[in-house]
Every structure is written in C-alpha cells, then in structure tokens.
Design an enzyme around this catalytic site. Structure first.
Site, short mmCIF file in Angstrom:
data_model
loop_
_atom_site.label_atom_id
_atom_site.label_comp_id
_atom_site.label_asym_id
_atom_site.label_seq_id
_atom_site.Cartn_x
_atom_site.Cartn_y
_atom_site.Cartn_z
N ALA A 169 0.82 -1.22 0.00
CA ALA A 169 0.00 0.00 0.00
C ALA A 169 0.86 1.27 0.00
O ALA A 169 0.34 2.36 -0.27
CB ALA A 169 -0.93 -0.01 1.21
N ARG A 170 2.16 1.15 0.29
CA ARG A 170 3.03 2.33 0.26
C ARG A 170 3.30 2.79 -1.17
O ARG A 170 3.79 3.90 -1.37
CB ARG A 170 4.36 2.02 0.96
CG ARG A 170 4.23 1.72 2.44
CD ARG A 170 3.66 2.88 3.22
NE ARG A 170 4.46 4.09 3.07
CZ ARG A 170 5.58 4.36 3.74
NH1 ARG A 170 6.01 3.51 4.64
NH2 ARG A 170 6.24 5.48 3.53
N HIS A 171 2.99 1.95 -2.14
CA HIS A 171 3.22 2.34 -3.54
C HIS A 171 2.04 3.18 -3.99
O HIS A 171 0.98 2.68 -4.36
CB HIS A 171 3.45 1.09 -4.39
CG HIS A 171 4.75 0.43 -4.05
ND1 HIS A 171 5.90 0.66 -4.78
CD2 HIS A 171 5.11 -0.35 -3.01
CE1 HIS A 171 6.91 0.01 -4.20
NE2 HIS A 171 6.45 -0.61 -3.13
N ARG B 193 -13.72 -5.53 8.25
CA ARG B 193 -14.93 -5.02 8.92
C ARG B 193 -16.16 -5.80 8.49
O ARG B 193 -17.12 -5.91 9.23
CB ARG B 193 -15.13 -3.54 8.58
CG ARG B 193 -14.05 -2.64 9.12
CD ARG B 193 -14.39 -1.20 8.85
NE ARG B 193 -15.63 -0.81 9.49
CZ ARG B 193 -16.44 0.15 9.03
NH1 ARG B 193 -16.13 0.80 7.94
NH2 ARG B 193 -17.54 0.44 9.68
N LYS C 81 -11.52 -6.48 15.02
CA LYS C 81 -10.41 -6.39 14.05
C LYS C 81 -9.12 -5.83 14.67
O LYS C 81 -8.04 -6.01 14.14
CB LYS C 81 -10.83 -5.60 12.81
CG LYS C 81 -10.83 -4.11 12.95
CD LYS C 81 -11.50 -3.47 11.75
CE LYS C 81 -10.61 -2.65 10.87
NZ LYS C 81 -9.63 -3.22 10.07
N ASN D 196 0.16 1.25 -13.37
CA ASN D 196 0.63 1.45 -14.74
C ASN D 196 2.08 0.95 -14.85
O ASN D 196 2.73 0.66 -13.85
CB ASN D 196 0.46 2.91 -15.19
CG ASN D 196 1.31 3.89 -14.41
OD1 ASN D 196 2.52 3.67 -14.26
ND2 ASN D 196 0.70 4.96 -13.92
N ALA D 197 2.57 0.86 -16.09
CA ALA D 197 3.87 0.23 -16.32
C ALA D 197 5.00 0.97 -15.61
O ALA D 197 5.95 0.37 -15.11
CB ALA D 197 4.15 0.13 -17.81
N ASN E 166 8.88 0.53 -10.99
CA ASN E 166 9.41 0.99 -9.70
C ASN E 166 9.15 -0.05 -8.61
O ASN E 166 10.04 -0.38 -7.82
CB ASN E 166 8.76 2.34 -9.35
CG ASN E 166 9.25 2.91 -8.03
OD1 ASN E 166 10.45 3.09 -7.83
ND2 ASN E 166 8.33 3.16 -7.11
N ARG F 233 10.97 -4.05 -4.87
CA ARG F 233 10.46 -5.17 -4.08
C ARG F 233 10.97 -6.54 -4.50
O ARG F 233 10.73 -7.52 -3.79
CB ARG F 233 8.92 -5.15 -4.09
CG ARG F 233 8.32 -3.87 -3.54
CD ARG F 233 8.81 -3.54 -2.14
NE ARG F 233 8.07 -2.40 -1.58
CZ ARG F 233 8.12 -2.02 -0.33
NH1 ARG F 233 8.92 -2.64 0.52
NH2 ARG F 233 7.43 -0.98 0.10
#
Ligand SMILES: Cc1cc2nc3c(=O)[nH]c(=O)nc-3n(C[C@H](O)[C@H](O)[C@H](O)COP(=O)(O)OP(=O)(O)OC[C@H]3O[C@@H](n4cnc5c(N)ncnc54)[C@H](O)[C@@H]3O)c2cc1C
Length: 204
Positions: free
Chosen positions: A73-75, A86, A143, A159-160, A165, A170
């Site tokens: 999610a940092r990307h 939830r 949760k 996208n590409a 990146n 990663r």
C-alpha cells in the site's frame, strides 16, 4: 499466494501515445516488434517514462499477509481494493478451535513463515480472535486484535511506470521475503509480450 492478471492495455496504445509526439503513426506495426523497440527505447532508455503510464495492469492478488499489504500500500501510484475485515471477519465465527501445530488448518487464514515459534504465536492469536468472535462483539472492535500474518486479498491496478518501480524495489534481496515473492509472482503473471519492459527491473 496467487496472482492473476485480470486485464492489461495493449502495447499499441503506448506506441500510439509515443508516436503522437512525432506524428509518426504510419511507422507503427500495431504493437509488433517495431513498436516494442520504440517503447523500450523511449520509455526505458531515454527515460521518457511518462509514456509508459498509458499501459495499465489489473491483478487479483490472493493470500498475502496484512504485513505484506501494508508494504504494497506504500506504492502510491497504484490503486487497491482490499477485502474488508470489517465485513468479512465473521468468516472465523463458525470455525472449530485452532490448536498449536495445526499449521494445515491455520494456513487457510494465516501466512505462515515456517518458524514454529512464530507460526504458533500467530495461531494462538487467531484462536483468541475466534473466541472473541463467539460473542456479540462488533467486527469494528474485533479487528483490532488481528495478527499481521492474517491473509487478505485485493484487486491491484498499476501502470507500467509504477510497476517498474515496484518490481525494482520489491524484488530486491533487501525487501521483505513475502513482498519479494509477490514481486516475482506479479512479473510471472505479466503477458509474455510485455515482459521486455520490466526485465531490467527484476532482481533475478
Ligand atoms: C527495502 C525497503 C525497506 C523499506 N523500509 C521502510 C521503512 O522502514 N519505513 C517506511 O516507512 N518505509 C519503508 N519502505 C517503503 C518506501 O519508503 C516506499 O514508501 C515504498 O517503497 C514505495 O516506494 P515509492 O515511494 O517509490 O512508490 P510510489 O509511492 O508508487 O511512488 C513512485 C515514484 O513516484 C515519485 N513520487 C511519489 N510520491 C512522491 C512525492 N510525494 N514527492 C516526490 N516524488 C514522489 C517517486 O519518484 C517515487 O519513486 C521500504 C522500502 C523498501 C524497498
């Protein structure tokens, strides 16, 4: 984990975008070798990488941990739609007890790291959560005691340019082992005719 490619943009859209700059449409070959060479040269070699943003890829990613999700999610240049705890944690309510060392059953809900001590701690947390869910507690509260190894799934679109990146950062040996695996699985899920754009970015 499972990664499947649901949708991707055809290469000819990207070559059309590049050719727009020089109005050289007549030189194109509908995403064939001529266009591929152009996309590689302009996008990768000359670093006119914004042209690669016309290529989008949508994946369905299943069975990664919430620890891995947090890193994914940092990307920021990607879109995510994630299974919501939830709404879905009630899936644990009807399960039988999760006993220590019962890795086979626990694997339905947990990403195990093959370290017995850590995996048993995850199972104990899963069992604790299962017990809490036997009451009338709301999922919004329950949760908060989820373990990081709890499995999740998401639809992910990038996208590409962003994907290059992601793969570079990663697939590196310094990244978390699980997201390294994810990076390789994403690369493998790409259409063969698109891989030339990404091969330079994947740590083999
Ligand atoms: C080995 C490793 C260890 C890490 N450890 C940590 C850690 O300990 N703590 C932690 O918080 N994070 C950590 N991260 C996450 C890292 O800091 C990034 O958040 C993550 O890798 C996403 O990369 P990105 O910003 O390049 O991607 P994206 O957000 O997809 O951005 C893509 C590119 O767009 C550009 N861009 C995006 N936003 C901006 C902006 N606001 N300003 C300027 N340019 C921008 C940059 O060129 C960027 O590379 C780690 C990552 C790796 C690979």
């Amino acid at each position: 984990m499972q990664v499947s490619l649901m949708h991707h943009t055809e290469l000819k859209i990207c070559s059309h975008a590049i050719r727009t700059c020089w109005q050289s449409f007549e030189k194109g070959d509908e995403g064939g070798d001529v266009d591929k060479e152009l996309i590689y040269r302009v996008g990768n070699k000359f670093k006119h990488a914004s042209t690669l943003e016309h290529l989008n890829y949508t994946f369905y990613i299943q069975g990664i941990s919430r620890a891995c999700l947090q890193e994914l999610a940092r990307h920021r240049h990607a879109s995510l739609s994630v299974k919501s705890t939830r709404y879905t944690l009630k899936e644990l309510r009807n399960e039988k007890e999760f006993a220590p060392f019962d890795f086979k059953r626990a694997e339905k809900y947990l990403v195990l790291c093959k370290n017995e001590e850590v995996d048993n701690a995850s199972i104990a947390a899963l069992e604790r959560l299962r017990l809490i869910l036997q009451g009338t507690i709301s999922l919004d509260l329950a949760k908060y005691c989820l373990v990081e190894s709890y499995k999740t799934e998401l639809t992910w679109t990038a996208n590409a340019r962003s994907l290059q990146n992601f793969l570079e950062l990663r697939s590196s040996k310094s990244a978390l082992w699980e997201i390294q695996n994810l990076a390789h699985a994403i690369f493998e899920a790409l259409p063969k005719e698109h891989r030339f754009l990404f091969e330079d970015f994947v740590n083999k």
